[in-house]
Write a protein that holds these residues in place. Sequence first.
Motif, PDB file in Angstrom:
ATOM      1  N   SER A 109       1.621   5.086   0.550  1.00  0.00           N
ATOM      2  CA  SER A 109       1.711   6.656   1.751  1.00  0.00           C
ATOM      3  C   SER A 109       0.106   6.724   1.945  1.00  0.00           C
ATOM      4  CB  SER A 109       1.977   7.239   2.576  1.00  0.00           C
ATOM      5  OG  SER A 109       2.685   8.180   3.151  1.00  0.00           O
ATOM      6  N   GLY A 110      -0.156   6.974   2.939  1.00  0.00           N
ATOM      7  CA  GLY A 110      -1.503   6.856   3.828  1.00  0.00           C
ATOM      8  C   GLY A 110      -3.040   5.918   3.576  1.00  0.00           C
ATOM      9  N   GLU A 111      -2.188   5.152   3.591  1.00  0.00           N
ATOM     10  CA  GLU A 111      -3.546   3.953   3.263  1.00  0.00           C
ATOM     11  C   GLU A 111      -2.559   2.581   4.471  1.00  0.00           C
ATOM     12  OE1 GLU A 111      -4.387   3.827  -1.331  1.00  0.00           O
ATOM     13  OE2 GLU A 111      -3.195   2.423  -1.345  1.00  0.00           O
ATOM     14  N   TYR A 112      -3.462   1.981   4.008  1.00  0.00           N
ATOM     15  CA  TYR A 112      -3.411   0.599   5.192  1.00  0.00           C
ATOM     16  C   TYR A 112      -4.225  -0.707   4.352  1.00  0.00           C
ATOM     17  CZ  TYR A 112      -8.372   0.119   6.330  1.00  0.00           C
ATOM     18  OH  TYR A 112     -10.254   1.160   6.668  1.00  0.00           O
ATOM     19  N   THR A 170     -10.562   6.845   9.809  1.00  0.00           N
ATOM     20  CA  THR A 170     -10.980   7.634  11.035  1.00  0.00           C
ATOM     21  C   THR A 170     -11.980   8.202  11.230  1.00  0.00           C
ATOM     22  OG1 THR A 170     -10.138   8.852  10.257  1.00  0.00           O
ATOM     23  CG2 THR A 170      -8.583   8.353  11.344  1.00  0.00           C
ATOM     24  N   CYS A 225       1.035  -0.951  -0.311  1.00  0.00           N
ATOM     25  CA  CYS A 225      -0.200  -0.381  -0.166  1.00  0.00           C
ATOM     26  C   CYS A 225       1.423   1.497  -0.056  1.00  0.00           C
ATOM     27  CB  CYS A 225      -1.366  -0.165   1.081  1.00  0.00           C
ATOM     28  SG  CYS A 225      -2.134  -1.434   1.260  1.00  0.00           S
ATOM     29  N   CYS A 263      -6.645  -2.086  -0.638  1.00  0.00           N
ATOM     30  CA  CYS A 263      -5.689  -0.577   0.039  1.00  0.00           C
ATOM     31  C   CYS A 263      -7.031   0.352   0.535  1.00  0.00           C
ATOM     32  CB  CYS A 263      -4.167  -0.360  -0.608  1.00  0.00           C
ATOM     33  SG  CYS A 263      -3.191  -1.488  -0.218  1.00  0.00           S
ATOM     34  N   LYS A 264      -6.676   0.687   1.740  1.00  0.00           N
ATOM     35  CA  LYS A 264      -8.052   1.723   1.529  1.00  0.00           C
ATOM     36  C   LYS A 264      -7.425   3.037   2.383  1.00  0.00           C
ATOM     37  CE  LYS A 264     -11.657  -1.798   2.305  1.00  0.00           C
ATOM     38  NZ  LYS A 264     -13.161  -1.682   2.920  1.00  0.00           N
ATOM     39  N   ASN A 265      -7.926   3.719   2.313  1.00  0.00           N
ATOM     40  CA  ASN A 265      -7.428   5.268   2.862  1.00  0.00           C
ATOM     41  C   ASN A 265      -7.513   5.030   4.256  1.00  0.00           C
ATOM     42  OD1 ASN A 265      -6.477   8.421   2.992  1.00  0.00           O
ATOM     43  ND2 ASN A 265      -7.679   8.703   1.160  1.00  0.00           N
ATOM     44  N   LEU A 266      -6.624   5.958   5.332  1.00  0.00           N
ATOM     45  CA  LEU A 266      -6.686   5.989   6.262  1.00  0.00           C
ATOM     46  C   LEU A 266      -7.729   6.676   6.709  1.00  0.00           C
ATOM     47  CD1 LEU A 266      -2.666   5.751   7.554  1.00  0.00           C
ATOM     48  CD2 LEU A 266      -4.413   4.073   8.067  1.00  0.00           C
ATOM     49  N   SER A 267      -7.857   8.075   6.773  1.00  0.00           N
ATOM     50  CA  SER A 267      -9.225   8.827   6.236  1.00  0.00           C
ATOM     51  C   SER A 267      -9.960   8.416   6.648  1.00  0.00           C
ATOM     52  CB  SER A 267      -8.640  10.056   5.504  1.00  0.00           C
ATOM     53  OG  SER A 267      -9.414   9.926   4.450  1.00  0.00           O
TER      54      SER A 267
END
Length: 65
Positions: free
Chosen positions: A39-42, A62, A37, A55-59
Motif C-alpha cells: 500500500s502506498g506504492e505503484y 507526486t 507492491c 515498486c516506487k513510493n507514491l509520494s
Amino acid sequence: MGILVLVFIFISLTQHGDAHGPDSCNQGGGLCRMGSCVSGEYLAQFCFEPVILCCKNLSLATTES
C-alpha cells in the motif's frame, strides 16, 4: 554442467521482456518486491518479469511531476 545451466537461467531472467534488474530499480528510488507492491506504492517496472516487481513510493511520484 550444472554451473552452465545456472548461468543460462540467470542470463535468461535478466534479458526477458521488460526486466531491468535490481540495480536499475534501486537507482531510480524503487524497491524490488516479490508478487505485488505494498500500500502506498505503484509498479514502476519489473526487476525480473513477471514475478519480481520494482515498486516506487507514491509520494515520490507526486513530487517528481
